[in-house]
Design an enzyme around this catalytic site. Structure first.
Site, short mmCIF file in Angstrom:
data_model
loop_
_atom_site.label_atom_id
_atom_site.label_comp_id
_atom_site.label_asym_id
_atom_site.label_seq_id
_atom_site.Cartn_x
_atom_site.Cartn_y
_atom_site.Cartn_z
N ASP A 1 41.13 41.68 29.26
CA ASP A 1 39.67 41.77 29.37
C ASP A 1 39.30 42.00 30.83
O ASP A 1 39.65 41.20 31.69
CB ASP A 1 39.04 40.47 28.86
CG ASP A 1 37.52 40.49 28.94
OD1 ASP A 1 36.94 41.56 29.21
OD2 ASP A 1 36.91 39.42 28.74
N ASP B 1 31.57 36.00 25.33
CA ASP B 1 31.83 35.20 26.52
C ASP B 1 30.79 34.10 26.65
O ASP B 1 29.59 34.38 26.72
CB ASP B 1 31.80 36.07 27.78
CG ASP B 1 32.95 37.05 27.82
OD1 ASP B 1 34.10 36.60 27.85
OD2 ASP B 1 32.69 38.27 27.83
#
Length: 232
Positions: free
Chosen positions: A175, A35
């Site tokens: 996610d 991320d």
């Protein structure tokens, strides 16, 4: 049937990253989910390109890079050179998604579009034929340890329907607090790629290895797929 397990490295021990990568190499995870946050699209900052470049020197696990940034055009070049398998940008952050899709694909990388829990699927519908994956966030983007948003189950179901109508058939990735209990709620409309973070992988609730935790989840997903096929 494609089932991939992606380990969310942001949830690991950043002070022992070499050890983490060693354990993940043994775990047979399919992807490293990374991320990237700029502090503007979300109220957090994470995983700068120089750091990810050092990670790449220490592992052969393919990268799945998620740009949680404003104006992703600014960052494409620095992350394209890292040659991830997938590169996701948020549909909410660009006025020209097709341009980004084309740039990513021309670099030999699989383009992916990410959507937040509240984002209407209509925003991505024109682009689904041109991408390899849709990343559906099941928590608000930005921080680990959040509660799973139950309302995203309806969105996952609708996304499955949308993709079944396409010729391209991109993968669906989820996610956000993904573990056996939340995966169970996806019975009947399972995604293809599961991002595993604190709740499923990077914890000390048991004495299992990363390999054992991932294998248990992979086996459960296979069981749920078999159940669906038996009633198809």
């Amino acid at each position: 049937m494609t089932i991939k397990m992606a380990a969310s490295l942001m949830c690991g021990d950043m002070l022992a990253i070499g050890d983490e990568l060693g354990r993940l190499a043994k775990s047979k995870c399919d992807l490293l989910h990374l991320d990237v946050m700029d502090g503007m699209f979300v109220d957090n900052m994470a995983l700068f390109p120089e750091w990810i470049e050092r990670i790449k020197e220490q592992t052969t696990i393919p990268f799945d890079i998620h740009l949680a940034t404003m104006v992703p055009e600014r960052y494409l070049e620095m992350f394209i050179k890292l040659k991830p398998e997938y590169l996701s940008f948020h549909i909410e952050t660009t006025i020209n998604p097709m341009r980004l899709i084309n740039i990513i694909r021309e670099a030999g990388i699989k383009p992916s579009i990410a959507i937040n829990p509240e984002t209407p699927l209509e925003r991505i519908e024109p682009y689904v034929e041109y991408i390899d994956m849709v990343l559906l966030m099941t928590v608000n983007t930005g921080f680990a340890g959040q509660s799973f948003k139950e309302e995203t189950l309806d969105k996952l179901k609708e996304l499955n329907k949308l993709i079944r109508k396409t010729t391209n058939k991109p993968l669906i990735e989820v996610d956000g607090n993904i573990h056996n209990d939340t995966i169970e709620k996806m019975r009947g409309f399972l995604p293809d790629v599961f991002v595993l973070g604190t709740s499923a992988l990077f914890h000390d609730k048991d004495n299992l290895t990363y390999e054992e935790r991932i294998e248990a989840i992979r086996n459960r997903v296979h069981e749920l797929h078999s159940f669906n096929e038996g009633f198809a």
